[in-house]
Scaffold this motif. Structure first.
Motif, PDB file in Angstrom:
ATOM      1  N   ILE A 284       0.992  -1.247   0.069  1.00 24.16           N
ATOM      2  CA  ILE A 284       0.125   0.010  -0.100  1.00 24.16           C
ATOM      3  C   ILE A 284       0.918   1.288   0.098  1.00 24.16           C
ATOM      4  O   ILE A 284       1.638   1.446   0.849  1.00 24.16           O
ATOM      5  CB  ILE A 284      -0.873  -0.011   1.261  1.00 24.16           C
ATOM      6  N   ILE A 285       0.621   2.153  -1.017  1.00 25.24           N
ATOM      7  CA  ILE A 285       1.331   3.289  -1.118  1.00 25.24           C
ATOM      8  C   ILE A 285       0.188   4.648  -0.662  1.00 25.24           C
ATOM      9  O   ILE A 285      -0.570   4.614  -1.085  1.00 25.24           O
ATOM     10  CB  ILE A 285       1.976   3.438  -2.371  1.00 25.24           C
ATOM     11  N   THR A 286       0.762   5.277   0.471  1.00 28.39           N
ATOM     12  CA  THR A 286      -0.083   6.308   0.902  1.00 28.39           C
ATOM     13  C   THR A 286       0.318   7.488   0.338  1.00 28.39           C
ATOM     14  O   THR A 286       1.585   7.909   0.180  1.00 28.39           O
ATOM     15  CB  THR A 286      -0.015   6.438   2.373  1.00 28.39           C
ATOM     16  N   ALA A 287      -0.619   8.346  -0.405  1.00 29.21           N
ATOM     17  CA  ALA A 287      -0.312   9.725  -1.097  1.00 29.21           C
ATOM     18  C   ALA A 287      -1.379  10.727  -0.604  1.00 29.21           C
ATOM     19  O   ALA A 287      -2.112  11.073  -1.182  1.00 29.21           O
ATOM     20  CB  ALA A 287      -0.269   9.491  -2.605  1.00 29.21           C
ATOM     21  N   ILE A 288      -1.335  11.011   0.851  1.00 27.62           N
ATOM     22  CA  ILE A 288      -2.272  11.697   1.343  1.00 27.62           C
ATOM     23  C   ILE A 288      -1.844  12.937   1.951  1.00 27.62           C
ATOM     24  O   ILE A 288      -2.571  13.572   2.733  1.00 27.62           O
ATOM     25  CB  ILE A 288      -3.314  10.893   2.554  1.00 27.62           C
ATOM     26  N   GLY A 289      -0.769  13.383   1.760  1.00 28.59           N
ATOM     27  CA  GLY A 289      -0.141  14.634   1.968  1.00 28.59           C
ATOM     28  C   GLY A 289       1.243  14.479   2.873  1.00 28.59           C
ATOM     29  O   GLY A 289       1.672  13.400   3.120  1.00 28.59           O
ATOM     30  N   PHE A 290       1.693  15.518   3.288  1.00 25.97           N
ATOM     31  CA  PHE A 290       2.988  15.465   3.660  1.00 25.97           C
ATOM     32  C   PHE A 290       3.086  16.285   5.251  1.00 25.97           C
ATOM     33  O   PHE A 290       2.343  17.290   5.403  1.00 25.97           O
ATOM     34  CB  PHE A 290       4.224  16.271   2.890  1.00 25.97           C
ATOM     35  N   THR A 291       4.075  15.848   6.085  1.00 30.60           N
ATOM     36  CA  THR A 291       4.265  16.571   7.213  1.00 30.60           C
ATOM     37  C   THR A 291       5.856  16.692   7.269  1.00 30.60           C
ATOM     38  O   THR A 291       6.561  16.408   6.745  1.00 30.60           O
ATOM     39  CB  THR A 291       3.679  16.027   8.459  1.00 30.60           C
TER      40      THR A 291
END
Length: 406
Positions: A284-291
């Motif tokens: 699973i690759i998460t691409a929901i933003g950065f922090t």
């Protein structure tokens, strides 16, 4: 009296801020500081390897150091070689434009299981960032969570054939890694309807040119605004245009609620208009933003910035570091021009501030002339099907002997 301004971060926000400041006052001493030995940040290590047109903005940024006489100080980590407090003492103003490179977590049960990879971590490895981890094993059936532009960039790179990567700056290692995967199915999951998703319709049109994919769309929903309608139209055109061997399924209006480790890989449970469904994934690759990745104490730095708590520090923040992961490169330019006007209106030069002399005893600093030699070497050694061959080991980037003949 010459004022001295330090900018932390040589990515788009930092470079545009330097450009705007020097346009307002060409006599300023503007020093751009970066943790990497190479400038341009997101342009070099975040913009997709096959989007060389977007990367062309680096030529504009180079003129800031060549013509406008900003100075680049690379390979300096704030908090290690130099502290923020030392910069504040040495400069009349400090601008923090360090960006965000950590991946946001999903915040659901199982989001820390092995096999879950953040898109930032993955793209740093693909684009050969010196601090990147090794490229992970994705298996044949990865799931991408997120429907913004980063998610579409990841999908496009995973789905491209070697021939379709011609002209990019993707390195030998990442190219071989992609070719070895032999993907069967790539699933893209988004919480919103297709019309409300964050992707640009232009990126979907690029997918329609790929030879290896066959796209289907679940739960696209409807749209009332023109931008949403354009997304739905682009999706319909994409479905009609593709018929390759790799199945690509878009699941919109599907909210992830849990991940489990199962014998075949991972099981992602999502809530859809038809109820709870399970999707099987090899990864699973998460691409929901950065922090923040933790390398800089963002909360403390934000509190130290002038527009928050301590006006005496003459410290400003800009870009993703200030606003979170919103806004593309053109937005960086707009924000930088506004910030530069504010900095200039509040700037009070102090002749006792030492400015760039602060770095005289800091070891292993590299300047823009060093980058020019790296750049020339990368361009001159590029394979026929690539626009450059990136040097990605930091020791190699720093070692002058590699660059003498470039």
């Amino acid at each position: 009296m010459t004022a001295k301004v330090a900018i932390i971060g040589a990515g788009p926000s930092g470079c545009y801020t330097a450009q705007a400041l020097l346009k307002m006052d060409p006599d300023l001493e503007v020093d751009v500081i970066d943790a990497q030995p190479t400038p341009f940040g997101l342009v070099r290590y975040g913009v997709a390897a096959d989007h060389q047109g977007t990367k062309g903005v680096a030529r504009q940024f180079a003129r800031i150091f060549i013509r406008q006489k900003a100075r680049f100080f690379g390979n300096i980590r704030i908090g290690e070689q130099v502290t923020l407090g030392e910069l504040q003492d040495a400069y009349d103003a400090v601008v923090i434009a360090a960006g965000l490179s950590g991946d946001r977590r999903l915040g659901i049960p199982g989001d820390d299981l092995p096999g879950i990879i953040g898109s930032g971590s993955l793209t740093r490895a693909l684009y050969e960032h010196p601090d990147a981890a090794a490229l992970p094993e994705l298996g044949q059936d990865p799931v991408i969570i997120g429907t913004g532009n980063v998610a579409i960039d990841v999908l496009r790179l995973l789905a491209k054939t070697p021939e379709e990567l011609r002209g990019s700056d993707l390195g030998d290692g990442p190219t071989a890694w992609l070719a070895a995967h032999k993907f069967r199915k790539i699933t893209v999951v988004g919480r919103s309807s297709a019309g409300a998703a964050r992707f640009s319709p232009v990126l979907l049109k690029e997918l329609a040119d790929l030879s290896a994919i066959d796209v289907s769309v679940m739960h696209p929903g409807s749209a009332n605004d023109e931008e949403g309608k354009r997304r739905l139209e682009a999706l319909a055109e994409l479905v009609a245009a593709t018929s390759g061997p790799v199945q690509v399924d878009f699941h919109f209006d599907s909210c992830p609620i849990a991940i489990e480790d199962v014998s075949t890989g991972l099981k992602l449970d999502v809530e859809t208009p038809e109820g709870r469904q399970s999707l099987l994934a090899s990864s699973i690759i998460t691409a929901i933003g950065f922090t923040s990745d933790g390398s800089l104490d963002r909360d403390t730095m934000l509190d130290s910035a002038q527009d928050r708590m301590r006006p005496e520090n003459r410290t400003y923040t800009i870009g993703w570091f200030r606003n979170g992961p919103v806004g593309a490169i053109p937005k960086c330019r707009e924000d930088a021009q506004a910030l530069a006007q504010r900095v200039m209106s509040e700037l009070q030069p102090d002749p006792d501030r030492i400015g760039r002399n602060l770095f005289e005893t800091v070891p292993d600093i590299v300047g823009f002339d060093h980058w020019q030699r790296v750049d020339a070497l990368e361009l001159s050694t590029a394979p026929d099907d690539r626009c450059r061959r990136k040097i990605f080991h930091k020791a190699e980037l720093l070692r002058p002997s590699n660059l003498q003949d470039a």
